[in-house]
Motif scaffolding. Structure first.
Motif, PDB file in Angstrom:
ATOM      1  N   LEU A 107       0.809  -1.193  -0.052  1.00  0.00           N
ATOM      2  CA  LEU A 107      -0.036   0.010   0.021  1.00  0.00           C
ATOM      3  C   LEU A 107       0.801   1.345  -0.093  1.00  0.00           C
ATOM      4  CD1 LEU A 107      -2.573  -0.904   2.880  1.00  0.00           C
ATOM      5  CD2 LEU A 107      -2.880  -0.970   0.313  1.00  0.00           C
ATOM      6  N   LYS A 108       0.348   2.286  -0.667  1.00  0.00           N
ATOM      7  CA  LYS A 108       1.304   3.519  -0.572  1.00  0.00           C
ATOM      8  C   LYS A 108       0.090   4.626  -0.225  1.00  0.00           C
ATOM      9  CE  LYS A 108       4.262   6.485  -3.472  1.00  0.00           C
ATOM     10  NZ  LYS A 108       5.471   6.179  -3.492  1.00  0.00           N
ATOM     11  N   CYS A 109       0.277   5.111   0.820  1.00  0.00           N
ATOM     12  CA  CYS A 109      -0.538   6.123   1.645  1.00  0.00           C
ATOM     13  C   CYS A 109       0.017   7.141   2.690  1.00  0.00           C
ATOM     14  CB  CYS A 109      -1.691   5.312   2.220  1.00  0.00           C
ATOM     15  SG  CYS A 109      -1.272   4.188   3.648  1.00  0.00           S
TER      16      CYS A 109
ATOM     17  N   ASN B 210      -4.906   6.285   6.743  1.00  0.00           N
ATOM     18  CA  ASN B 210      -4.866   4.869   6.820  1.00  0.00           C
ATOM     19  C   ASN B 210      -6.170   4.186   6.249  1.00  0.00           C
ATOM     20  OD1 ASN B 210      -6.640   5.365   8.821  1.00  0.00           O
ATOM     21  ND2 ASN B 210      -5.635   4.063  10.367  1.00  0.00           N
ATOM     22  N   SER B 211      -6.735   4.684   5.374  1.00  0.00           N
ATOM     23  CA  SER B 211      -8.055   4.210   4.971  1.00  0.00           C
ATOM     24  C   SER B 211      -7.942   2.880   4.381  1.00  0.00           C
ATOM     25  CB  SER B 211      -8.866   5.110   3.747  1.00  0.00           C
ATOM     26  OG  SER B 211      -8.981   6.368   4.326  1.00  0.00           O
ATOM     27  N   LEU B 212      -6.783   2.739   3.333  1.00  0.00           N
ATOM     28  CA  LEU B 212      -6.221   1.515   2.685  1.00  0.00           C
ATOM     29  C   LEU B 212      -5.980   0.546   3.703  1.00  0.00           C
ATOM     30  CD1 LEU B 212      -4.901   2.759  -0.714  1.00  0.00           C
ATOM     31  CD2 LEU B 212      -7.358   2.151  -0.318  1.00  0.00           C
ATOM     32  N   VAL B 213      -5.509   0.937   4.708  1.00  0.00           N
ATOM     33  CA  VAL B 213      -4.755   0.094   5.697  1.00  0.00           C
ATOM     34  C   VAL B 213      -6.123  -0.790   6.361  1.00  0.00           C
ATOM     35  CG1 VAL B 213      -3.498  -0.330   7.786  1.00  0.00           C
ATOM     36  CG2 VAL B 213      -2.732   1.277   6.042  1.00  0.00           C
TER      37      VAL B 213
ATOM     38  N   VAL C  33      -6.713  -4.861   6.054  1.00  0.00           N
ATOM     39  CA  VAL C  33      -6.595  -5.856   7.261  1.00  0.00           C
ATOM     40  C   VAL C  33      -8.018  -6.465   7.452  1.00  0.00           C
ATOM     41  CG1 VAL C  33      -4.523  -4.572   8.326  1.00  0.00           C
ATOM     42  CG2 VAL C  33      -6.914  -4.106   9.064  1.00  0.00           C
ATOM     43  N   GLU C  34      -9.076  -6.032   6.757  1.00  0.00           N
ATOM     44  CA  GLU C  34     -10.252  -6.778   6.937  1.00  0.00           C
ATOM     45  C   GLU C  34     -10.171  -8.035   5.897  1.00  0.00           C
ATOM     46  OE1 GLU C  34     -13.030  -3.653   6.117  1.00  0.00           O
ATOM     47  OE2 GLU C  34     -12.768  -2.782   7.971  1.00  0.00           O
ATOM     48  N   LEU C  35      -9.297  -8.062   4.836  1.00  0.00           N
ATOM     49  CA  LEU C  35      -9.223  -9.105   4.157  1.00  0.00           C
ATOM     50  C   LEU C  35      -8.355 -10.397   4.845  1.00  0.00           C
ATOM     51  CD1 LEU C  35      -8.507  -7.143   0.824  1.00  0.00           C
ATOM     52  CD2 LEU C  35     -10.714  -8.036   1.859  1.00  0.00           C
TER      53      LEU C  35
ATOM     54  N   GLY D 269      -4.785   6.758  -1.817  1.00  0.00           N
ATOM     55  CA  GLY D 269      -3.657   5.846  -1.662  1.00  0.00           C
ATOM     56  C   GLY D 269      -3.676   4.902  -2.779  1.00  0.00           C
ATOM     57  N   GLU D 270      -2.797   4.152  -2.903  1.00  0.00           N
ATOM     58  CA  GLU D 270      -2.694   3.217  -4.164  1.00  0.00           C
ATOM     59  C   GLU D 270      -2.219   1.719  -3.464  1.00  0.00           C
ATOM     60  OE1 GLU D 270      -0.443   4.407  -7.642  1.00  0.00           O
ATOM     61  OE2 GLU D 270       0.691   5.616  -6.249  1.00  0.00           O
ATOM     62  N   ARG D 271      -2.845   0.636  -3.931  1.00  0.00           N
ATOM     63  CA  ARG D 271      -2.413  -0.663  -3.556  1.00  0.00           C
ATOM     64  C   ARG D 271      -1.824  -1.379  -4.806  1.00  0.00           C
ATOM     65  NH1 ARG D 271      -7.384  -2.330  -0.939  1.00  0.00           N
ATOM     66  NH2 ARG D 271      -8.340  -0.322  -1.426  1.00  0.00           N
TER      67      ARG D 271
END
Length: 163
Positions: free
Chosen positions: A40-42, A46-49, A53-55, A126-128
């Motif tokens: 992840l790039k953010c 921390n929205s993408l974090v 982590v829910e996956l 951010g980017e994943r």
């Protein structure tokens, strides 16, 4: 739970491993961890974090390029506990964490630059799954990262602890 010793891995696979510059500290409840890289790039968000982590994270390590920001935390106790519940091996965060007294009791590895009490923004920015570069190493999704109290290393292929 596999235990990794990065000096032994460096000795056994000198042609494969890259070693991160020594700037990370261990904040998690696992003193060593390793697995396949998810990136992840953010920056200060921390929205993408939270989404990641829910996956299911079995066999995986979340590598977060937070731009090295020391102005807020990208991971706290609730997200670390969610990562542990969903099987993540660990997180390497080029940024800060918070709730460190609880993180150390959580069943997930966490390497980060420092602790910071302030939470991050939540803008969904951010980017994943993109290559990220920090600490002198490029992390590519699908490659492997290993961490312990000695440091953090990256390999293009999975490593086994020497006998």
């Amino acid at each position: 739970m596999q235990h990794y010793v990065t000096p032994d891995l460096c000795d056994a696979y000198p042609e494969l491993v890259q070693v991160l510059e020594p700037m990370f500290s261990n904040f998690g409840g696992r003193d060593s961890f390793g697995g396949q890289i998810v990136t992840l790039k953010c920056f200060e968000d921390n929205s993408l974090v939270k989404e990641q982590v829910e996956l299911d994270g079995k066999g995986k390590v979340l590598v977060v390029d937070g731009g090295g920001s020391l102005r807020c935390a990208l991971l706290g106790d609730m997200l670390a506990e969610k990562a542990a519940r969903n099987g993540w091996e660990g997180l390497v965060i080029y940024g800060c964490v918070r709730d460190v007294d609880i993180l150390i009791q959580t069943g997930v590895g966490v390497q980060a630059l420092a602790s910071h009490p302030k939470k991050s923004n939540k803008r969904g920015v951010g980017e994943r799954d993109v290559p990220v570069t920090f600490a002198g190493v490029t992390f590519r999704p699908g490659e492997y990262v290993y961490a312990d109290n000695n440091g953090v290393i990256v390999s293009p292929s999975p490593l086994k602890m020497p006998e």
